[in-house]
Scaffold this active site. Structure first.
Site, PDB file in Angstrom:
ATOM      1  N   LYS A  14     -48.134 -31.714  10.594  1.00  0.00           N
ATOM      2  CA  LYS A  14     -48.105 -31.277   9.188  1.00  0.00           C
ATOM      3  C   LYS A  14     -49.237 -30.279   8.962  1.00  0.00           C
ATOM      4  O   LYS A  14     -50.411 -30.606   9.157  1.00  0.00           O
ATOM      5  CB  LYS A  14     -48.264 -32.487   8.256  1.00  0.00           C
ATOM      6  N   ASP A  67     -53.518 -29.242  -0.393  1.00  0.00           N
ATOM      7  CA  ASP A  67     -52.526 -29.972  -1.177  1.00  0.00           C
ATOM      8  C   ASP A  67     -53.078 -30.292  -2.561  1.00  0.00           C
ATOM      9  O   ASP A  67     -53.854 -31.241  -2.731  1.00  0.00           O
ATOM     10  CB  ASP A  67     -52.151 -31.267  -0.433  1.00  0.00           C
ATOM     11  N   LYS A 114     -52.332 -33.529  -8.484  1.00  0.00           N
ATOM     12  CA  LYS A 114     -53.029 -34.778  -8.135  1.00  0.00           C
ATOM     13  C   LYS A 114     -53.836 -35.238  -9.341  1.00  0.00           C
ATOM     14  O   LYS A 114     -54.493 -34.438 -10.000  1.00  0.00           O
ATOM     15  CB  LYS A 114     -53.915 -34.548  -6.904  1.00  0.00           C
ATOM     16  N   ASP A 119     -55.314 -31.713   4.822  1.00  0.00           N
ATOM     17  CA  ASP A 119     -53.881 -32.018   4.901  1.00  0.00           C
ATOM     18  C   ASP A 119     -53.177 -31.258   6.031  1.00  0.00           C
ATOM     19  O   ASP A 119     -51.961 -31.341   6.177  1.00  0.00           O
ATOM     20  CB  ASP A 119     -53.227 -31.730   3.539  1.00  0.00           C
ATOM     21  N   ASP A 142     -45.784 -33.646  -5.027  1.00  0.00           N
ATOM     22  CA  ASP A 142     -46.901 -34.049  -4.179  1.00  0.00           C
ATOM     23  C   ASP A 142     -46.416 -34.720  -2.884  1.00  0.00           C
ATOM     24  O   ASP A 142     -47.199 -34.942  -1.974  1.00  0.00           O
ATOM     25  CB  ASP A 142     -47.820 -34.992  -4.966  1.00  0.00           C
ATOM     26  N   GLU A 171     -44.937 -33.386  -0.530  1.00  0.00           N
ATOM     27  CA  GLU A 171     -44.546 -32.110   0.086  1.00  0.00           C
ATOM     28  C   GLU A 171     -44.537 -32.165   1.609  1.00  0.00           C
ATOM     29  O   GLU A 171     -43.815 -31.417   2.246  1.00  0.00           O
ATOM     30  CB  GLU A 171     -45.495 -30.986  -0.381  1.00  0.00           C
ATOM     31  N   ARG A 228     -43.408 -34.386   3.677  1.00  0.00           N
ATOM     32  CA  ARG A 228     -42.103 -34.755   4.246  1.00  0.00           C
ATOM     33  C   ARG A 228     -41.106 -33.612   4.120  1.00  0.00           C
ATOM     34  O   ARG A 228     -40.196 -33.492   4.942  1.00  0.00           O
ATOM     35  CB  ARG A 228     -41.604 -36.057   3.597  1.00  0.00           C
TER      36      ARG A 228
HETATM   37  N1  BES Z   1     -51.445 -35.247   1.429  1.00  0.00           N
HETATM   38  C1  BES Z   1     -51.042 -36.378   0.709  1.00  0.00           C
HETATM   39  C2  BES Z   1     -51.404 -37.693   1.378  1.00  0.00           C
HETATM   40  C3  BES Z   1     -52.861 -37.955   1.613  1.00  0.00           C
HETATM   41  C4  BES Z   1     -53.552 -38.829   0.796  1.00  0.00           C
HETATM   42  C5  BES Z   1     -53.519 -37.384   2.693  1.00  0.00           C
HETATM   43  C6  BES Z   1     -54.896 -39.098   1.050  1.00  0.00           C
HETATM   44  C7  BES Z   1     -54.864 -37.657   2.934  1.00  0.00           C
HETATM   45  C8  BES Z   1     -55.532 -38.525   2.117  1.00  0.00           C
HETATM   46  C9  BES Z   1     -49.520 -36.362   0.522  1.00  0.00           C
HETATM   47  O1  BES Z   1     -48.951 -35.105   0.467  1.00  0.00           O
HETATM   48  C10 BES Z   1     -49.239 -37.029  -0.772  1.00  0.00           C
HETATM   49  O2  BES Z   1     -49.714 -36.562  -1.767  1.00  0.00           O
HETATM   50  N2  BES Z   1     -48.459 -38.112  -0.749  1.00  0.00           N
HETATM   51  C11 BES Z   1     -48.113 -38.820  -1.925  1.00  0.00           C
HETATM   52  C12 BES Z   1     -46.656 -39.209  -1.820  1.00  0.00           C
HETATM   53  C13 BES Z   1     -46.074 -39.767  -3.097  1.00  0.00           C
HETATM   54  C14 BES Z   1     -46.079 -38.717  -4.169  1.00  0.00           C
HETATM   55  C15 BES Z   1     -44.661 -40.227  -2.824  1.00  0.00           C
HETATM   56  C16 BES Z   1     -49.015 -40.043  -2.029  1.00  0.00           C
HETATM   57  O3  BES Z   1     -49.348 -40.636  -1.006  1.00  0.00           O
HETATM   58  O4  BES Z   1     -49.417 -40.368  -3.151  1.00  0.00           O
HETATM   59 ZN    ZN Z   2     -49.975 -33.616   1.512  1.00  0.00          ZN
HETATM   60 ZN    ZN Z   3     -49.060 -34.255  -1.478  1.00  0.00          ZN
END
Ligand code: BES
Ligand code: ZN
Ligand code: ZN
Length: 479
Positions: free
Chosen positions: A242, A247, A254, A266, A325, A327, A329
């Site tokens: 990835k 992000d 966020k 990220d 968020d 993104e 996947r």
């Molecule tokens: N990049 C984040 C996940 C992340 C969180 C990486 C903390 C490193 C540290 C990812 O893109 C994300 O935001 N995932 C969301 C998914 C949700 C919206 C379904 C999450 O984990 O909140």
């Molecule tokens: Zn991310």
């Molecule tokens: Zn994200």
């Protein structure tokens, strides 16, 4: 930093004698009074005894198995690097192993070298703060020339992966990430092709293009291929990383500044697979490896993709976007679908995918999911113990598939509220694979706010580089 194997200690610098309870302390070449001092220190559970230009290191017997013992050696090595750089300004050291635990010297060196990392590029006077330690030698009785050459490439790659994560997003754009991969590919003679935005459009990578809509800079899709003549695998092993260079969450911004401030990490998955491929090639592993990196930032620009958009992905699956968020996947799905053309033996994707991973192993490890079968998963788990980049498996039970069903399109990019967030990431990706596949979620270990052993505070960790390389070696059955 230079690592080398020597037959006698370097003329300059300190000599480090690594010992444990099985060491015959009378046979390590120190005087009687020094022996008494060492014994006294060891009885009081002190790990380091300073004797002029010598340091006796004592690996205690608390670690409950050899994996922990190896890690204890790395941690003590890291501690000593910190001590030397802070107080002694030593430029070079020579390590000798006198411990009953044979790999002690090697792992001590590994810990010292991993810890000797700084990111000072943006300081006004980087030289002023630069660590003194430059050369770490090890006696060839403790580790062979070949082992040290390999370790040297591993440490270099871990440091590069950390640099890539630490590099700020105004510098490390998706295009810059691709160029960094290209530099490494050239050094290790790996073929590389970088798809630009119009080529990505031709490929119909709907997920990558959607995430990129809010950005000011174009996406990239990097393809690295290492194919040695003596490859033992007929079908390639494909690594996917990835590469979200920053992000923000996009329009589903966020929620707190604290959850965004380190989101330059990220692309930690991309850094790990690029750097692992680099060392696989440098060390001439007999494996055909293809590495794919979809890259973009995720921002709420005026054209940004929007919750409720329906996106047609590379494999024609339609995805209802309910949270921009999620993104990672979206871009990984296109890469996984692209990987189908290689008829791969195995695909391993590595991604900082879900914050929910924090509730499973916290900063102690990562999560693996997939359909590749128990043997491959066990090989990865074993590689985790060997490198202390540990992980556990989460299940992709049938029932979870329903969590990503959509009323609008084929699937949606979110799950069932807060339930099983990391697994939902996995089941989403499963819709894009038709080959043996593993997904590794490294969200909680790619970056650290605190210092832990050989991880610096507020820095990329390089997690995954040693793990993936070890995994590849285990697949190739190289001891
Ligand atoms: N990049 C984040 C996940 C992340 C969180 C990486 C903390 C490193 C540290 C990812 O893109 C994300 O935001 N995932 C969301 C998914 C949700 C919206 C379904 C999450 O984990 O909140
Ligand atoms: Zn991310
Ligand atoms: Zn994200």
């Amino acid at each position: 930093m230079e690592l080398k194997s020597v037959s006698t200690p370097l003329d300059k610098g300190l000599v480090i004698l690594v010992t444990d309870k099985n060491t015959d302390i009378k046979k390590i070449g120190i005087s009687k009074t020094e022996i008494a001092e060492v014994q006294q220190q060891q009885n009081s559970e002190t790990h380091f005894t300073f004797l002029g230009n010598k340091i006796v290191v004592y690996i205690d017997d608390k670690p409950k198995n050899d994996f922990y013992r190896a890690e204890k050696c790395r941690l003590l090595g890291a501690e000593l690097t910190e001590l030397l750089n802070k107080h002694y300004k030593t430029e070079s050291v020579t390590i000798g192993n006198y411990a009953g635990f044979k790999p002690a010297g090697y792992h001590f060196l590994e810990g010292m070298a991993l810890a000797n990392y700084q990111f000072t590029k943006y300081k006004k006077d980087p030289k002023k703060e630069k660590f003194a330690l430059r050369t770490i030698a090890v006696l060839d009785s403790a580790a062979s020339q070949k082992q040290i050459e390999e370790l040297s490439s591993i440490v270099e790659a871990v440091h590069i992966a950390r640099d890539l994560v630490n590099e700020p997003p105004n510098v490390l754009t998706a295009e810059q990430l691709a160029l960094e991969a290209e530099k490494l590919a050239k050094k290790a003679k790996i073929n590389i092709k970088i798809l630009n935005k119009s080529e990505i459009k031709k490929e119909k990578m709907g997920g990558l293009l959607a995430v990129n809509l809010g950005s000011q800079t174009p996406p990239t899709f990097t393809i690295m291929e290492y194919k040695p003549k003596n490859a033992i695998n007929k079908h390639p092993i494909v690594l996917v990383g990835k590469g979200v260079v920053f992000d923000t969450g996009g329009l589903s911004l966020k929620p707190t500044p604290q959850s965004m401030d380190y989101m330059k990490c990220d692309m930690g998955g991309a850094a790990a697979v690029i750097c692992a491929t680099y060392i696989a090639a440098l060390n001439k592993l007999p494996l055909h490896i293809i590495t794919l990196v979809p890259a973009t930032d995720n921002r709420p620009g005026e054209d940004a993709y929007t919750p409720s958009d329906v996106i047609t992905m590379h494999n024609n699956t339609t995805v209802e976007v309910l949270n921009t968020d999620a993104e990672g996947r979206m871009i990984l799905a296109d890469a996984l679908s692209y990987a189908q053309r290689y008829n791969p033996q195995l695909v391993l994707d590595v991604a900082t995918l879900t914050g929910a991973a924090l509730f499973v192993l916290g900063s102690q490890g990562s999560l693996v999911m997939g359909n590749a079968g128990q043997d491959v998963i066990n090989t990865l788990i074993k590689s985790g113990y060997e490198t202390h980049e540990r992980l556990i498996e989460l299940p992709l039970w049938e029932e979870f598939k329903d969590y990503v069903k959509s009323d609008m399109g084929d699937i949606k990019n979110t799950g069932k509220g807060k339930e099983a967030g990391s697994i939902v990431g996995g089941v989403f990706l499963q819709n894009f694979v038709n080959y043996p596949w593993l997904h590794l979620d490294i969200a909680t270990v790619a970056y650290t706010h605190e210092k832990h052993g050989y991880w610096n505070k507020n820095s990329g960790t390089g997690y995954g580089v040693r793990l993936i390389y070890q995994f590849l070696k285990n697949i190739a059955e190289i001891k």
